[in-house]
Design a protein around this motif. Structure first.
Motif, PDB file in Angstrom:
ATOM      1  N   GLU A  69       5.579 -12.149  -1.856  1.00 21.30           N
ATOM      2  CA  GLU A  69       4.711 -13.364  -1.827  1.00 21.30           C
ATOM      3  C   GLU A  69       4.652 -14.324  -2.205  1.00 21.30           C
ATOM      4  O   GLU A  69       4.693 -14.804  -3.532  1.00 21.30           O
ATOM      5  N   LYS A  70       5.606 -15.369  -1.562  1.00 21.24           N
ATOM      6  CA  LYS A  70       5.688 -16.746  -2.069  1.00 21.24           C
ATOM      7  C   LYS A  70       6.798 -16.583  -2.994  1.00 21.24           C
ATOM      8  O   LYS A  70       6.036 -17.161  -4.211  1.00 21.24           O
ATOM      9  N   GLY A  71       7.524 -15.751  -3.371  1.00 16.00           N
ATOM     10  CA  GLY A  71       8.087 -15.992  -3.983  1.00 16.00           C
ATOM     11  C   GLY A  71       7.812 -14.904  -5.422  1.00 16.00           C
ATOM     12  O   GLY A  71       8.233 -14.436  -6.769  1.00 16.00           O
ATOM     13  N   VAL A  72       6.532 -14.233  -5.448  1.00 19.96           N
ATOM     14  CA  VAL A  72       6.192 -13.263  -6.180  1.00 19.96           C
ATOM     15  C   VAL A  72       6.027 -12.113  -6.088  1.00 19.96           C
ATOM     16  O   VAL A  72       5.437 -11.612  -5.271  1.00 19.96           O
ATOM     17  N   ASP A  73       6.702 -11.244  -6.846  1.00 22.96           N
ATOM     18  CA  ASP A  73       5.835  -9.418  -6.710  1.00 22.96           C
ATOM     19  C   ASP A  73       4.924  -9.090  -6.350  1.00 22.96           C
ATOM     20  O   ASP A  73       4.152  -9.036  -8.411  1.00 22.96           O
ATOM     21  N   VAL A  74       3.940  -8.680  -5.611  1.00 22.39           N
ATOM     22  CA  VAL A  74       2.992  -8.023  -5.484  1.00 22.39           C
ATOM     23  C   VAL A  74       2.224  -6.708  -5.620  1.00 22.39           C
ATOM     24  O   VAL A  74       1.530  -6.368  -5.884  1.00 22.39           O
ATOM     25  N   LYS A  75       3.494  -6.151  -6.027  1.00 24.41           N
ATOM     26  CA  LYS A  75       3.241  -4.734  -7.134  1.00 24.41           C
ATOM     27  C   LYS A  75       2.670  -4.754  -7.715  1.00 24.41           C
ATOM     28  O   LYS A  75       2.852  -5.223  -8.491  1.00 24.41           O
ATOM     29  N   PHE A  76       1.834  -3.191  -7.327  1.00 26.89           N
ATOM     30  CA  PHE A  76       1.050  -2.945  -8.832  1.00 26.89           C
ATOM     31  C   PHE A  76       0.213  -1.514  -8.050  1.00 26.89           C
ATOM     32  O   PHE A  76       0.247  -1.654  -7.807  1.00 26.89           O
ATOM     33  N   SER A  77       1.480  -1.271  -9.200  1.00 28.28           N
ATOM     34  CA  SER A  77       1.158   0.542  -9.079  1.00 28.28           C
ATOM     35  C   SER A  77      -0.084   1.609 -10.822  1.00 28.28           C
ATOM     36  O   SER A  77      -0.136   0.356 -11.228  1.00 28.28           O
ATOM     37  N   ILE A  78      -0.180   2.054 -10.525  1.00 21.80           N
ATOM     38  CA  ILE A  78      -0.565   3.051 -11.131  1.00 21.80           C
ATOM     39  C   ILE A  78      -0.009   3.131 -12.898  1.00 21.80           C
ATOM     40  O   ILE A  78      -0.556   2.900 -13.665  1.00 21.80           O
ATOM     41  N   GLU A  79       1.728   2.859 -12.827  1.00 22.35           N
ATOM     42  CA  GLU A  79       2.264   2.856 -13.694  1.00 22.35           C
ATOM     43  C   GLU A  79       1.757   1.597 -14.509  1.00 22.35           C
ATOM     44  O   GLU A  79       2.253   1.416 -15.733  1.00 22.35           O
ATOM     45  N   ASP A  80       1.894   0.834 -13.771  1.00 23.11           N
ATOM     46  CA  ASP A  80       1.879  -0.805 -13.791  1.00 23.11           C
ATOM     47  C   ASP A  80       0.366  -1.277 -15.047  1.00 23.11           C
ATOM     48  O   ASP A  80       0.958  -1.304 -15.780  1.00 23.11           O
ATOM     49  N   LEU A  81      -0.108  -0.486 -14.167  1.00 25.63           N
ATOM     50  CA  LEU A  81      -2.036  -0.144 -15.404  1.00 25.63           C
ATOM     51  C   LEU A  81      -1.653   0.133 -16.577  1.00 25.63           C
ATOM     52  O   LEU A  81      -2.159  -0.683 -17.811  1.00 25.63           O
ATOM     53  N   HIS A 116      -3.472   4.067  -3.317  1.00 26.93           N
ATOM     54  CA  HIS A 116      -1.833   3.452  -3.455  1.00 26.93           C
ATOM     55  C   HIS A 116      -2.014   3.789  -2.483  1.00 26.93           C
ATOM     56  O   HIS A 116      -2.056   4.632  -1.367  1.00 26.93           O
ATOM     57  N   SER A 117      -1.555   1.896  -1.550  1.00 22.93           N
ATOM     58  CA  SER A 117      -1.815   1.523  -0.629  1.00 22.93           C
ATOM     59  C   SER A 117      -0.467   1.287   0.615  1.00 22.93           C
ATOM     60  O   SER A 117       0.584   0.553   0.012  1.00 22.93           O
ATOM     61  N   ASN A 118       0.009   1.104   1.915  1.00 19.70           N
ATOM     62  CA  ASN A 118       0.982   0.109   2.517  1.00 19.70           C
ATOM     63  C   ASN A 118       2.064   1.009   1.940  1.00 19.70           C
ATOM     64  O   ASN A 118       2.924   0.034   1.110  1.00 19.70           O
ATOM     65  N   CYS A 119       2.302   2.120   1.411  1.00 14.65           N
ATOM     66  CA  CYS A 119       3.722   2.710   1.161  1.00 14.65           C
ATOM     67  C   CYS A 119       3.838   4.135   1.693  1.00 14.65           C
ATOM     68  O   CYS A 119       3.418   4.563   2.858  1.00 14.65           O
ATOM     69  N   LYS A 120       4.858   4.966   1.063  1.00 12.52           N
ATOM     70  CA  LYS A 120       5.748   5.760   1.958  1.00 12.52           C
ATOM     71  C   LYS A 120       4.738   6.915   1.843  1.00 12.52           C
ATOM     72  O   LYS A 120       4.525   7.511   2.595  1.00 12.52           O
ATOM     73  N   GLU A 121       4.331   7.069   0.662  1.00 13.36           N
ATOM     74  CA  GLU A 121       2.858   8.488   0.875  1.00 13.36           C
ATOM     75  C   GLU A 121       1.621   7.203   0.356  1.00 13.36           C
ATOM     76  O   GLU A 121       1.437   7.285  -1.073  1.00 13.36           O
ATOM     77  N   PRO A 122       0.668   6.703   0.935  1.00 13.85           N
ATOM     78  CA  PRO A 122      -0.928   6.049   0.927  1.00 13.85           C
ATOM     79  C   PRO A 122      -1.758   8.020  -0.416  1.00 13.85           C
ATOM     80  O   PRO A 122      -1.143   8.721   0.227  1.00 13.85           O
ATOM     81  N   GLY A 123      -2.781   7.545  -1.254  1.00 13.94           N
ATOM     82  CA  GLY A 123      -3.163   8.198  -1.614  1.00 13.94           C
ATOM     83  C   GLY A 123      -3.718   7.714  -3.081  1.00 13.94           C
ATOM     84  O   GLY A 123      -3.773   6.521  -3.299  1.00 13.94           O
ATOM     85  N   ILE A 124      -4.514   9.017  -3.359  1.00 13.91           N
ATOM     86  CA  ILE A 124      -5.108   8.383  -4.733  1.00 13.91           C
ATOM     87  C   ILE A 124      -4.408   8.573  -5.684  1.00 13.91           C
ATOM     88  O   ILE A 124      -4.194  10.553  -5.951  1.00 13.91           O
ATOM     89  N   ALA A 125      -4.230   7.784  -6.525  1.00 20.16           N
ATOM     90  CA  ALA A 125      -3.188   8.297  -7.585  1.00 20.16           C
ATOM     91  C   ALA A 125      -4.121   8.000  -9.105  1.00 20.16           C
ATOM     92  O   ALA A 125      -3.245   9.362  -9.715  1.00 20.16           O
ATOM     93  N   GLY A 126      -5.189   8.290  -8.766  1.00 22.76           N
ATOM     94  CA  GLY A 126      -5.931   8.214 -10.538  1.00 22.76           C
ATOM     95  C   GLY A 126      -6.841   7.570 -10.826  1.00 22.76           C
ATOM     96  O   GLY A 126      -7.922   6.857  -9.525  1.00 22.76           O
ATOM     97  N   LEU A 127      -7.603   7.242 -11.674  1.00 20.57           N
ATOM     98  CA  LEU A 127      -9.252   6.826 -11.991  1.00 20.57           C
ATOM     99  C   LEU A 127      -9.530   6.192 -13.104  1.00 20.57           C
ATOM    100  O   LEU A 127      -8.459   5.713 -13.804  1.00 20.57           O
ATOM    101  N   VAL A 128     -10.288   5.440 -12.160  1.00 20.57           N
ATOM    102  CA  VAL A 128     -10.167   3.637 -12.912  1.00 20.57           C
ATOM    103  C   VAL A 128     -11.452   3.666 -13.704  1.00 20.57           C
ATOM    104  O   VAL A 128     -12.383   4.321 -12.368  1.00 20.57           O
ATOM    105  N   LYS A 129     -12.298   2.928 -14.329  1.00 21.33           N
ATOM    106  CA  LYS A 129     -13.189   2.241 -15.124  1.00 21.33           C
ATOM    107  C   LYS A 129     -13.653   0.555 -14.954  1.00 21.33           C
ATOM    108  O   LYS A 129     -12.528   0.259 -15.100  1.00 21.33           O
TER     109      LYS A 129
END
Length: 226
Positions: A69-81, A116-129
């Motif tokens: 989006e506007k040349g920026v990859d807006v991906k952010f997965s639980i692995e990225d975190l 994880h949203s707007n992907c092939k399999e949406p759902g809950i991947a983990g827990l954050v605080k």
């Protein structure tokens, strides 16, 4: 140092499998700017109506698959975190007034599902605080950011973010499809997911959960998927 940009699912509609290409822009401040004057009253009403308890439990949506989006990859997965220093990142990019107000309601140590949203399999991947309470989202002032909002002023910012830290990945991924099965069953059996915002307010990228909803979903990781 600014953390990686995250594009958070917001006003794009329900999660679906088989989306055609990448989704369109969501929570876009330019689209919302014409509605600013009318939004505050609606937001207050929404906050009161969406469950009396803005509980200390949340669901936070983000996109795990690459999308420019506007040349920026807006991906952010639980692995990225997980790869971030101290497994901590700012939760920027929210451009919906109700979701913003939920961010501002968050308190230190509140727990949230990483969804994880707007992907092939949406759902809950983990827990954050929550490790830092709401403060102005720097991306609203950065012209090269996908989340830039020229109508927001530094002395009166519109948009806020929090810092989240990974607690852990769930023992298993809990899919949207599985949650929907329980939601449908609970509507007739008066179960804990009968009014879950993931299905009643599915466009929101930040959603509050009751403790009953949170505990039920957390218990699912111990069970085999339906």
């Amino acid at each position: 140092m600014p953390r990686p940009w995250k594009r958070l699912a917001g006003t794009s509609g329900p999660d679906k499998k088989g989306l055609s290409g990448k989704r369109t822009k969501t929570e876009n401040s330019n689209e919302l700017s014409a509605l600013v004057e009318n939004s505050n009253a609606q937001t207050t009403s929404d906050s009161k109506n969406h469950g009396q308890n803005l509980s200390n439990y949340w669901l936070m949506k983000t996109e795990p698959e690459s999308r420019l989006e506007k040349g920026v990859d807006v991906k952010f997965s639980i692995e990225d975190l997980k790869a971030e220093p101290e497994q901590t990142a700012c939760w920027d990019g929210v451009r919906n007034y109700q979701a913003r107000n939920f961010l501002r309601a968050m308190k230190l140590e509140d727990e949230a599902f990483f969804y994880h949203s707007n992907c092939k399999e949406p759902g809950i991947a983990g827990l954050v605080k929550i490790v830092k309470e709401a403060y102005p989202d720097h991306t609203q002032f950065e012209k090269n950011s996908p989340h830039y909002d020229p109508s927001s002023k530094k002395d009166n910012p519109k948009w806020f973010m929090v810092d989240v830290q990974l607690v852990r990945k769930l023992k298993r991924f809990i899919s949207l499809a599985e949650l929907k099965t329980y939601h449908q069953a609970h509507k007739t059996s008066d179960g804990p997911l009968k009014n879950m915002a993931l299905f009643t307010r599915q466009r929101l990228s930040i959603q509050s959960l009751t403790q009953e909803e949170f505990d039920f979903i957390l218990h699912l990781e111990e069970k085999e998927a339906n």
